[in-house]
Design a protein around this motif. Structure first.
Motif, mmCIF file in Angstrom:
data_model
loop_
_atom_site.group_PDB
_atom_site.id
_atom_site.type_symbol
_atom_site.label_atom_id
_atom_site.label_comp_id
_atom_site.label_asym_id
_atom_site.label_seq_id
_atom_site.Cartn_x
_atom_site.Cartn_y
_atom_site.Cartn_z
ATOM 1 N N ILE A 69 0.603 -0.758 0.173
ATOM 2 C CA ILE A 69 0.025 -0.322 0.426
ATOM 3 C C ILE A 69 0.764 1.099 -0.290
ATOM 4 O O ILE A 69 0.925 2.357 -0.802
ATOM 5 C CB ILE A 69 -0.863 0.374 1.197
ATOM 6 N N LEU A 70 1.934 1.619 0.652
ATOM 7 C CA LEU A 70 2.665 2.210 0.778
ATOM 8 C C LEU A 70 3.489 2.798 -0.144
ATOM 9 O O LEU A 70 4.291 3.823 -0.622
ATOM 10 C CB LEU A 70 3.807 1.956 1.684
ATOM 11 N N VAL A 71 3.928 1.431 -1.282
ATOM 12 C CA VAL A 71 4.639 1.614 -2.625
ATOM 13 C C VAL A 71 3.562 2.737 -3.486
ATOM 14 O O VAL A 71 4.408 3.139 -4.281
ATOM 15 C CB VAL A 71 5.478 0.256 -2.782
ATOM 16 N N ALA A 72 2.075 1.741 -3.522
ATOM 17 C CA ALA A 72 1.605 2.759 -4.000
ATOM 18 C C ALA A 72 1.067 3.655 -4.220
ATOM 19 O O ALA A 72 1.171 5.140 -4.972
ATOM 20 C CB ALA A 72 -0.060 2.293 -4.275
ATOM 21 N N ALA A 73 1.319 4.695 -2.258
ATOM 22 C CA ALA A 73 1.229 5.606 -2.317
ATOM 23 C C ALA A 73 2.715 6.526 -2.395
ATOM 24 O O ALA A 73 2.548 7.545 -2.936
ATOM 25 C CB ALA A 73 0.834 5.599 -0.979
ATOM 26 N N THR A 74 3.686 6.304 -2.276
ATOM 27 C CA THR A 74 5.190 7.203 -2.684
ATOM 28 C C THR A 74 6.343 6.184 -3.070
ATOM 29 O O THR A 74 7.572 6.981 -3.449
ATOM 30 C CB THR A 74 5.749 6.734 -0.358
ATOM 31 N N GLY A 75 5.711 5.581 -4.036
ATOM 32 C CA GLY A 75 6.837 5.065 -4.709
ATOM 33 C C GLY A 75 8.110 3.751 -3.685
ATOM 34 O O GLY A 75 7.962 3.619 -2.502
ATOM 35 N N PHE A 76 9.023 3.334 -4.187
ATOM 36 C CA PHE A 76 9.673 2.142 -3.430
ATOM 37 C C PHE A 76 10.715 3.652 -3.250
ATOM 38 O O PHE A 76 11.338 4.589 -3.685
ATOM 39 C CB PHE A 76 10.400 1.720 -4.564
ATOM 40 N N GLY A 77 11.709 2.908 -1.745
ATOM 41 C CA GLY A 77 13.073 3.450 -2.033
ATOM 42 C C GLY A 77 12.920 4.141 0.053
ATOM 43 O O GLY A 77 11.908 2.698 0.871
ATOM 44 N N ILE A 78 13.519 4.832 1.056
ATOM 45 C CA ILE A 78 13.695 4.618 2.593
ATOM 46 C C ILE A 78 11.736 4.799 2.524
ATOM 47 O O ILE A 78 11.386 4.073 3.575
ATOM 48 C CB ILE A 78 14.674 5.400 2.756
ATOM 49 N N ALA A 79 11.247 6.121 2.482
ATOM 50 C CA ALA A 79 9.943 6.437 2.521
ATOM 51 C C ALA A 79 8.942 5.121 3.174
ATOM 52 O O ALA A 79 8.752 5.528 4.101
ATOM 53 C CB ALA A 79 9.179 7.503 1.648
ATOM 54 N N PRO A 80 8.243 4.226 2.064
ATOM 55 C CA PRO A 80 7.033 3.488 2.314
ATOM 56 C C PRO A 80 8.584 2.506 3.732
ATOM 57 O O PRO A 80 7.688 1.796 4.849
ATOM 58 C CB PRO A 80 7.072 2.624 1.157
ATOM 59 N N ALA A 81 9.361 2.353 3.413
ATOM 60 C CA ALA A 81 10.484 1.523 4.650
ATOM 61 C C ALA A 81 9.880 2.013 6.514
ATOM 62 O O ALA A 81 9.683 1.793 7.133
ATOM 63 C CB ALA A 81 11.598 1.110 4.686
ATOM 64 N N VAL A 82 10.546 3.228 5.928
ATOM 65 C CA VAL A 82 10.429 4.143 7.614
ATOM 66 C C VAL A 82 8.838 4.275 7.748
ATOM 67 O O VAL A 82 9.051 4.382 8.964
ATOM 68 C CB VAL A 82 10.688 5.760 6.973
ATOM 69 N N ILE A 83 8.320 5.258 7.159
ATOM 70 C CA ILE A 83 6.785 4.366 7.668
ATOM 71 C C ILE A 83 6.227 3.384 7.843
ATOM 72 O O ILE A 83 5.618 3.431 9.163
ATOM 73 C CB ILE A 83 5.926 5.228 6.086
ATOM 74 N N ALA A 84 6.388 2.176 7.322
ATOM 75 C CA ALA A 84 5.753 1.067 8.427
ATOM 76 C C ALA A 84 6.756 0.766 9.427
ATOM 77 O O ALA A 84 6.140 0.631 10.450
ATOM 78 C CB ALA A 84 6.256 -0.193 6.815
ATOM 79 N N LEU A 85 7.608 0.417 9.508
ATOM 80 C CA LEU A 85 8.544 1.264 10.871
ATOM 81 C C LEU A 85 7.713 1.281 11.794
ATOM 82 O O LEU A 85 7.836 1.065 13.445
ATOM 83 C CB LEU A 85 10.284 0.709 10.834
ATOM 84 N N THR A 86 8.038 2.857 11.879
ATOM 85 C CA THR A 86 7.277 3.965 12.497
ATOM 86 C C THR A 86 5.846 3.521 12.772
ATOM 87 O O THR A 86 5.383 3.104 14.115
ATOM 88 C CB THR A 86 7.216 4.849 12.047
ATOM 89 N N PHE A 87 5.261 3.215 11.762
ATOM 90 C CA PHE A 87 3.626 2.290 12.101
ATOM 91 C C PHE A 87 3.822 1.030 13.393
ATOM 92 O O PHE A 87 3.218 1.523 14.218
ATOM 93 C CB PHE A 87 3.083 1.911 11.081
#
Length: 215
Positions: free
Chosen positions: A71-89
């Motif tokens: 879901i996050l990749v669809a919203a933010t694309g690949f890279g650090i951003a979806p990883a950081v959001i998921a881990l923080t969540f």
């Protein structure tokens, strides 16, 4: 080559990936702790809010990490951003639950006594309730650290940083040269980092907990 030779040959790369993995986890853990404490401070005096916080914490942990990353990749694309959001969540959830439980469990007589001394609500929270709840909060932080250390490996699928790339690189080449060594190096590296971070958090907990309530 043997596993030991593999480690020696790729020592610099593995150390760099391990540092990136640990750095990402620690930074997400700090952000998650701040978020969880703010939410807990807003919720712990209201029974309905406490129930909602506990329900959200329980429900959030049932979300598969792969699904959330997709879901996050669809919203933010690949890279650090979806990883950081998921881990923080994911990190927020155990800390929020423990923070709410810890703050709500503080003896009301102590709070009443503080109010009788003329302390404001914010001062009571900072000087009385939070220090008493801190061991429970730290326990939640330690649970989160162990959990997201493993989830951080999965973020390699969305080009997240860390040792997960070593694991999935080996799995994708299973049967090929050094495939097993790559998978084992990544797995053992994450396990060692999880143990070291837990020991560090345990030390931080002891240093930041009042002597009278240390376990």
């Amino acid at each position: 080559m043997s596993f030991w030779e593999y480690l020696q040959d790729r020592q610099d790369l593995l150390l760099f990936l391990g540092f990136m993995h640990l750095s990402m986890v620690v930074q997400c853990l700090i952000v998650a702790t701040v978020i969880a404490l703010i939410l807990a401070a807003l919720a712990y005096r209201n029974e309905t809010a406490v129930s909602v916080a506990n329900a959200v914490s329980a429900a959030g942990l049932t979300i598969p990490s792969f699904a959330l990353l997709a879901i996050l990749v669809a919203a933010t694309g690949f890279g650090i951003a979806p990883a950081v959001i998921a881990l923080t969540f994911y990190a927020v959830l155990p800390i929020l639950r423990n923070s709410v439980v810890g703050l709500a469990g503080v003896d009301r007589k102590l709070v009443d006594a503080a109010q009788g001394m003329g302390m404001s609500r914010m001062r009571i929270l900072a000087r009385v309730e939070l220090p008493l709840a801190w061991p429970v909060v730290i326990a939640g932080v330690r649970v989160s650290s162990a959990m997201i250390m493993g989830i951080a490996a999965i973020t390699a699928y969305v080009q997240g940083a860390g040792l997960g790339g070593e694991i999935f690189s080996g799995l994708s080449r299973l049967g090929g040269a050094n495939a097993f060594n790559s998978t084992l190096a990544g797995t053992l590296g994450i396990a060692v980092l999880a143990l070291l971070l837990d020991l560090a958090l345990r030390g931080v907990g002891r240093l930041t907990t009042s002597r009278g309530i240390r376990i």
